[in-house]
Structure formats: C-alpha cells, structure tokens
Design a protein around this motif. Structure first.
Motif, PDB file in Angstrom:
ATOM      1  N   GLU A 861       4.806   0.261  -7.335  1.00 23.54           N
ATOM      2  CA  GLU A 861       4.104  -0.791  -5.806  1.00 23.54           C
ATOM      3  C   GLU A 861       2.457  -0.701  -6.540  1.00 23.54           C
ATOM      4  N   ALA A 862       1.719   0.774  -7.181  1.00 24.10           N
ATOM      5  CA  ALA A 862       1.123   0.466  -7.702  1.00 24.10           C
ATOM      6  C   ALA A 862       0.075  -0.712  -9.352  1.00 24.10           C
ATOM      7  N   LYS A 863       2.038  -0.724  -9.646  1.00 24.59           N
ATOM      8  CA  LYS A 863       1.996  -1.199 -10.958  1.00 24.59           C
ATOM      9  C   LYS A 863       2.315  -2.964 -10.575  1.00 24.59           C
ATOM     10  N   ILE A 864       2.796  -2.970  -9.622  1.00 24.01           N
ATOM     11  CA  ILE A 864       3.039  -4.525  -8.728  1.00 24.01           C
ATOM     12  C   ILE A 864       0.837  -4.758  -8.781  1.00 24.01           C
ATOM     13  N   GLN A 865       0.646  -4.238  -8.424  1.00 28.70           N
ATOM     14  CA  GLN A 865      -1.061  -4.548  -8.130  1.00 28.70           C
ATOM     15  C   GLN A 865      -1.645  -4.190  -9.007  1.00 28.70           C
ATOM     16  N   VAL A 866      -1.060  -3.527 -10.122  1.00 28.85           N
ATOM     17  CA  VAL A 866      -2.004  -3.590 -11.704  1.00 28.85           C
ATOM     18  C   VAL A 866      -1.503  -5.917 -12.097  1.00 28.85           C
ATOM     19  N   LEU A 867      -0.645  -5.246 -11.808  1.00 31.27           N
ATOM     20  CA  LEU A 867      -0.367  -6.955 -13.024  1.00 31.27           C
ATOM     21  C   LEU A 867      -0.405  -8.085 -12.082  1.00 31.27           C
ATOM     22  N   THR A 868      -0.424  -8.285 -10.494  1.00 29.15           N
ATOM     23  CA  THR A 868      -0.832  -9.632 -10.073  1.00 29.15           C
ATOM     24  C   THR A 868      -2.503  -9.042 -10.278  1.00 29.15           C
ATOM     25  N   GLU A 869      -2.996  -8.310  -9.812  1.00 28.75           N
ATOM     26  CA  GLU A 869      -5.046  -8.222  -9.917  1.00 28.75           C
ATOM     27  C   GLU A 869      -4.854  -9.036 -11.479  1.00 28.75           C
TER      28      GLU A 869
END
Length: 876
Positions: A861-869
């Motif tokens: 979830e954290a990695k997805i958030q960073v990638l999305t940003e």
C-alpha cells in the motif's frame, strides 16, 4: 618515517613486540596506582596453541591492554600447568617408542625423563602466545610444579589435614586402567555407545530346573558377584528371597536379597550385585554387609580373585565369557543396547568403577562461602546463565578424590611408619621429628619412613593459582596484598567445577575473600557445521598459520567478531580475512590523510566545520557505548562499535565530507582535527588490534624512544549533542535518497542536481545544507510549501524531497515505467488481500505467517501511494 603503500603485519608485529619487551611495558611492580590483575588459565605444559587458546587469550589481552590505557597498574601473570596425567601419558608413550617401560625405571629415573620433556616442550605455548600479542608480565612466568608453587601446595595439604578436611579411605572411584590412576567425576566424559545387553541365568541352589535371569552389559564382572537383588514389591520373585543362586561358570553360591533400589522395569527385574565394580552395587553391598570381590587388576586385566581368565584383558574376556556362558547353557539371549559409558578425559580409556584406598578432601564446608559468593554476586558470572549450573554442582558437591597413582606431580606429604601409622609434614625433617615423637623412638631415620607413593590431582595445585602466583603462602611476602583479589578471569564453562569453583573455595579459605571479581565464560569454538574444532576432525586451522596469513590483528578481530560471551563460536576463516581487510582499511585511510597537502592559514569550509563538530559528538557517543559494553563484558559488542565507528562513520562519512578536491590542499584546522580523531580512534582500537595501532600512532607524530600507544590513555567520554547527531542521521538518509534516485534513473553522480524540500516537523535542517550539498552533489537546495509537479520524490521522516527531472530524463518513458510497476504492485496487493480475507487461512496459519502477510500488505500500500504520487507529479 616513510609510510608504506601497503600494511605488512610480517614487518610490523615482530618489531613492535620486541620494542614492548625491551621497554618493559608489560612489567608490573606494586605502586600507588590502582592495580588491575589477571592470571592466565595455565595451559598444559605439553600444550600447543589451539583455537580455544586463541580466543581466550585474545579476550584476556584486550582487558589487560584497556586497563593499562586507563592508567591502572596492569599485571597479567602467565604460566603453565604440569598436567600430571596428560604429561605422564606423553612421557610414557615417548619411552615406549624408545623401547623403555615406565616400570623398568625407578621413580627418580622416570621423573628425570619427565623434567627433560617439560624443559623441552614446556615453554612452547607461551612463546606462541607472544605471536598473538599477549602482553603478559613474562618475568612473572609460573609453573605449577616450580619451587614456590610446590611449597604452597604442600603447605595447603598439611593445613587442610590438620583442620580435618583431608582423610584417607576406601571408596569407589573412577579408575583409568590405561593411566592406572583414580580420576575425579569431572575427569570422566560420558559417551553414548552401542553395546550388548546379555541375559544370563543363575541356577537356584538345590533346584535342578529353577533359574533367575539377570541382564548386564558387563558379563565379565559376574565373577565378582556376591548377591542377586530384587525389589521387595516385586511379587514375581518373593519365593526366591532368602534362597541362594549359583554364579555361572564358578558355581559360587550367593544370596537373593531385597532392596528398593532395584528397578522392576529394567531387564528382568533381577539385579546382580558386584560391590567392587559398580557404585550402586557398592552402596547396596554396604547396606547388606556383602563381601567385595575385586576381579580387575589396575591395568584392566582380570585378577586372581576372578578365578578364571586371569591376566586377560577385560574386553577380550567379555567376548570369551559370552561364548563360554553360551556353551554352559547360561546365556538366555543377547540384545543390542545403547548406553552411556565413561571415558578418561586424558587417555580415552573406558573407566572402571573400582574400590580403592585414596585421599579425599571434604568439600561441603569449603563449598558454602563459595556458593554464596556467586549467588550474591560477590563473584559475577558473565553471562549469568552459568550461575544455575554452578549452584547445582555446589549444592550437590561430593568429596574430592585428590590422590592419583602417578609419579609426575606433587607427591603427597604423608610418611608411613613400619606399623602402618603415618605423619603429615611439609618437609622430610619435620616428618622425621613428628615420627620420632609419635613412636617414642628418637633413633628413627628417614630410612624408617616411607613417603606415600601417590601424587596430588593436578587441580590441587591450580585451585591455588590466583594466590600462589603471588607467593601468597609466604608470610614474608606482602606483594599479594596489592595484587589480590584479581579482577577478571577468562575461562571456559567446561572447567567451572574443575577450576573456577575450587579457586573460589581456596580464596575464601586462605584469603577470606574471592580470588577474582568477574568470570567471563568463553564459548566452544566450532566450525560452520557446529562441530567442535579438533585436529582429529581436521576442521581446526593452525593458529600460527592463520597469524602468518592474516596478521595477528586480523586473527584477533576475526575471533572477536563471532564470540558473544558464553555462546559457542561459529568460526569461519573468512572472519579473519575480514579482520585483515579492516586492518588494510585503517592503513589506507591513514595514508589518505597523511598524503594530503595542508594549506596553512586557509579558510575552513563550512561543510568541514560541521563535519568536525559532528564527528566529535559521534566519537563521544561511541566512547560511552564502548565503555558500557566493557562494563557489561560485551567485548564483541565493544569491538563492533569501534569497527562501525571507524569504517562507517569516520571513513565513509567524515573523511568523504572533509576530503579536499582533486589535487587541492586541506585547511590546517580540519587537518589537525582529523589527526586528533585518528589518534583517538587508534587508541580505542589498540586493545583489539595492538600492532597496527602502534605503527600508526608512531607515524601520527614524532615519538621519543620509550613512548608507546599501549601506555597512552584511552579517550574519555564527554557530553555530546544528541540533537546534532539525530539531525545528521536525517541528512545521511536524505543523501542516501538522492544516491538511490541517481542509480534508479541512471543519472551521473557528477551531475549536480537541484533539490526542493517540502519541510515537515523533522527530516530537514537547513543548517546542515553544506553537508547535504557536498555529499549529494547538489547545485541548490530550496524549500517549498506545496508538492512539486514534474519531479520525483522521497520522504525523510515528515519532510518530502523533490528532484525536478525536466531535461534529465524522458518523462513519458519514466511515467510508462512507473505505471507498469504500479500495475504489478496492485496485482500483488490483490493477491495478499485475498489471502487475508480468507478466514480459514487467518484462523489456521501460524501467527508469524499471518503477521508477515499483513506486513506485505502495508508495504504494498505504501509503495502504491509513492508510485501514484510520482506518476501524478511527473504528469504535472
């Protein structure tokens, strides 16, 4: 002094060890300083250096060198143990190879051979310890059978006899048929072996077809049977109690008795009783007044008392008697059987329980203060887990069989008169006078007295070691008042009973106080497969070869990198290689610094000002941690703290931060601070790596003859700025973030970048920008109040760092790559989510597995958030 391009242990170690010896830096005499005292666990006089010695003596040397650098009067006393059984066995073997039997020689002739052996081999291990860097006071070298130590041993025997602690008696002892001597329980090693269980029937006397069957692993001892015993609660044999049975082959009638010791479940429920050859049988025999028939000679052959197989070896007889019992119809069956058999620690011969007249020392009273000392932490064990083992042994302590049927050792100071009475005396003259007084015959001469043939157990001298090395039984010598009690003892847990406990007993009995304040227990040195290192297995490297290959400093460090107190050491030669590499790292860092050109009066860069302030605080923090580790005897942890301080903080960060540009000079202030740091670091390292640190210390400044790092003082801990250290860690994290991005985006380290920081409450401190700029190669650092578009970012605590990539990368290509990674991560997240939404999985899977899946979910979830940003920022 010219600085060599490569560090050479071969050129350095011998030079500095000779220098230390010439300058008498190891020598100690009482003075006004606080003493720090250690006594070496004396290795066998016949011994050569092995991996256990390497570990033990490295730890001792570290403690001694550190104490010396704390301004204490450090005294490390070396010496060797005469090791009676081990040495006598070697001398006997040597004589056999020359065609000479020990028993063809007189006692004095044999002892001459033993002393010749000792003179030839006795100092080898001590000379080998010098190669390791051991800083012992060699002028104080002791030997457990030298004149001073021998006098102390005899004085103590006489004193303990007068106090009623020593007595002579017939007892069941562990008998070594190879060495022909008694052994203490601690000298017997029990091993599981594949044996046979022989079921043998004994005919009931007067009953032609009635038998009882017993089971034994030692059929040769039936010739010494004096009873058969059954349990009083065993109804099967009630009708036999009071009758007699016939010992097979010899047809001697023996009674059937009842005793609750008999285990109704073992064998047949009938137990043969051989009082002369089994401790439990001996006790049953005492309860029932049974005769003891000793069927074994001292060498393990059968005696005249056996009646059969006289003079034949016990194990050969075991085969023969089994066959003869079969022929006679007495063998019921033979089964395979696994049992534990005791072996002599020294000769590896299977021991025999044997009735023997021996000298014993009563232990129960002596043990009480020694038990309290450890339980109440007057003597502290490191690690403390060994206290329970110690308590168990001390609460169940048995009298110590202190006599040995050998010639090499301290001869028991007991003198017999013709009528069998005896006197106990320190000297022949005193013995003669006591004998005259006792007999009323003033004309007695020494020819009328016969000294006891036995010698004392080896440990009867080494238990006095912390006292005797300072001539502590000499009333005219007050040196012991300065050096005793000693500070630390480093030893192996397997001799906690042999040696440690007994030394504590002797300390309280003869000095009224413990012999040492702390006991550091080393572990067993094992290989990667957890096998104990030994020459027989071929898994033990030669210590001197390791030193030759990797240098003493490298070997010392390699040993300490894998040796937490009290735990087994999984040694791998790669550790000594790592130690050598660290020595090379130290040398290369030193050469780098010393080769810089210094610009006098040049302005100190802001980044260097910060670097000096930061490392000074880091140094102080580490010194505090190192001191704490030493206080808690976490010596490996102390080494690792110094290791990381030098390699990680000093070399990788500090030196990189202050390093001048290519072919540029360094300012004088930074250079002088750096030399001071180097001096502090090598002094911290010296106890662990004495040779390279001495070499560098002499290069750091012009030293006079007679100066040495080993008598300089250790750096002292001072207050440090925790806030600065924490802020610097955030900057290091930010620098790491930039370096990672360069790697990911294939950006050249030489290309200066712009950084924009969205500041939070922590993670960014503008006063450290000079450090950030230099170490991350930044063109500029700006702050912002909102997220940046067209940039990639990363977080340090609550601050977000943006790197605009316009003109540096193909944005469309980067977005496509990130979207592909986002798609992959979303698929992974779905898989983990499904698993965790499966109630059956969550209910049945181990808790650790479920927790691991939850962590995977959170990370995804954290990695997805960073990638999305990142995708959003790049798209603008």
């Amino acid at each position: 002094m010219e600085i060599a391009s490569k560090y050479s242990p071969a050129d350095t170690e011998g030079k500095w060890y000779s220098y230390w010896m010439e300058q008498e830096f190891f020598k100690s005499v009482p003075d006004e300083r606080e003493p720090y005292t250690m006594v070496i666990p004396p290795p066998n006089v016949t011994g050569v250096l092995h991996m256990g010695h390497m570990l033990n003596n490295t730890i001792q040397d570290i403690l001694v060198r550190r104490a010396r650098m704390q301004g204490k009067n450090a005294c490390w006393v070396p010496g060797t143990d005469h090791a009676s059984i081990a040495t006598e066995a070697k001398v006997v073997n040597k004589l056999q190879q020359e065609g000479i039997s020990k028993y063809s020689l007189s006692r004095d002739e044999f002892l001459k051979h033993a002393w010749d052996w000792t003179d030839k081999h006795g100092g080898i291990i001590l000379e080998q310890l010098k190669k390791l860097g051991a800083s012992c006071d060699w002028d104080r070298t002791c030997f457990t059978m030298d004149e001073v130590r021998s006098e102390g041993v005899i004085k103590v025997f006489v004193d303990l006899y007068k106090k009623g602690y020593i007595y002579r008696g017939i007892r069941m002892v562990n008998w070594d048929p190879a060495a022909k001597t008694a052994l203490s329980d601690e000298e017997v090693i029990y091993r599981e072996v594949q044996s046979k269980l022989y079921y043998i029937r004994y005919q009931v006397e007067g009953e032609e077809n009635e038998y009882v069957t017993i089971a034994t692993t030692r059929p040769e001892t039936i010739l010494g049977d004096t009873a058969v015993c059954v349990n009083p609660n065993d109804e099967r044999f009630k009708h036999l109690v009071g009758k007699k049975v016939l010992v097979p082959l010899v047809n001697r009638a023996i009674p059937v008795l009842e005793d609750e010791y008999v285990d109704v479940e073992f064998g047949t429920g009938c137990l043969k009783i051989t009082p002369a050859h089994d401790i439990n049988d001996y006790e049953i025999g005492m309860r029932h007044n049974l005769e003891s028939i000793d069927v074994l000679n001292d060498d393990g052959t059968l005696s005249e008392a056996a009646g059969l197989y006289v003079g034949e070896d016990r194990f050969e007889v075991r085969e023969k008697i089994a066959a003869d019992l079969e022929k006679a119809g007495n063998m019921v069956k033979i089964e395979d059987y696994t049992n534990k058999v005791g072996y002599s620690e020294r000769t590896d011969a299977a021991i025999e329980p044997k009735l023997s007249t021996q000298w014993f020392l009563k232990m129960s009273e002596l043990a009480k203060p020694a038990l309290n000392a450890v339980m109440e932490d007057e003597v502290r064990f490191h690690p403390p887990k060994f206290k329970n083992l110690y308590r168990h042994w001390m609460e169940n302590v048995k009298d110590w069989c202190i006599s040995r049927q050998l010639w090499w050792g301290h001869r028991i100071p007991v003198y017999y008169l013709e009528d069998g009475s005896f006197v106990v005396a320190e000297t022949d003259e005193e013995a003669l006078q006591l004998a005259r007084d006792k007999s009323g015959n003033a004309n007695l001469t020494m020819d009328d007295l016969k000294q006891d043939e036995d010698v004392l157990d080896t440990w009867a001298s080494s238990w006095l070691w912390p006292i005797s090395v300072f001539d502590g039984f000499n009333p005219d010598n007050n040196e012991i008042d300065y050096y005793y009690p000693t500070n630390d003892l480093v030893t192996a847990p397997e001799i906690i009973f042999f040696w440690v406990a007994r030394m504590i007993m002797a300390g309280y009995e003869y000095r009224g106080i413990y012999p040492f304040r702390n006991v550091y227990f080393t572990g067993i040195v094992r290989d990667k497969q957890r096998r104990k290192m030994s020459k027989s297995l071929g898994n033990s490297p030669e210590p001197l070869e390791l030193i030759k290959k990797y240098g003493a400093d490298g070997v010392r460090m390699g040993m300490l990198m894998c040796s937490p107190a009290g735990n087994d050491i999984l040694f791998d030669e790669s550790l000594t290689e790592q130690g050598r590499n660290f020595a090379n790292k130290i040398w290369n860092a030193f050469r780098l610094v010393k080769n810089w050109e210094v610009a006098a009066g040049a302005e100190q860069p802001e980044s260097s000002i910060i670097a000096v302030e930061w490392f000074q605080n880091k140094l102080m923090e580490s010194i505090g941690k190192i001191n704490d580790h030493f206080d808690k005897y976490r010596i490996s942890d102390a080494l690792m703290e110094v290791y990381h301080l030098f390699w990680g903080e000093f070399s990788s960060w500090y030196l990189e931060l202050i390093k001048p540009g290519y072919q540029q000079p360094i300012d004088e202030k930074t250079y002088e601070a750096t030399l001071k740091f180097f001096d502090d670091l090598v002094r911290l390292l010296h106890p662990f790596m004495p040779f390279i640190t001495e070499e560098i210390w002499h290069h750091l400044a012009e030293r006079k003859d007679g100066e040495s790092i080993m008598v300089s003082l250790q750096p002292e801990a001072e207050k440090f700025d925790e806030t600065l250290l924490q802020q610097f860690e955030y900057v290091k994290e930010a620098i790491g973030g930039i370096r990672n991005l360069r790697k990911e985006k294939n950006l050249s380290p030489r290309e200066a970048l712009k950084v924009v920081v969205l500041t939070g409450k922590d993670g960014y401190f503008s006063q450290l920008d000079p450090v950030f700029k230099k170490m991350a190669n930044l063109e500029s650092i700006e702050t912002t109040e909102e997220k940046l578009t067209g940039a990639v970012s990363f977080l340090v605590k609550s601050s977000e760092y943006f790197i605009p990539l316009e003109g540096l990368i193909d944005t469309e290509e980067e977005v496509a790559k990130l979207e592909e990674e986002l798609k992959r991560m979303q698929g992974f997240l779905n898989g983990v989510s499904k698993k965790l939404s499966n109630e059956k999985f969550v209910a049945n899977a181990p808790e650790k597995v479920v927790e691991m899946e939850k962590k995977k979910l959170a990370d995804a979830e954290a990695k997805i958030q960073v990638l999305t940003e990142s995708i959003k920022n790049l798209k603008g």
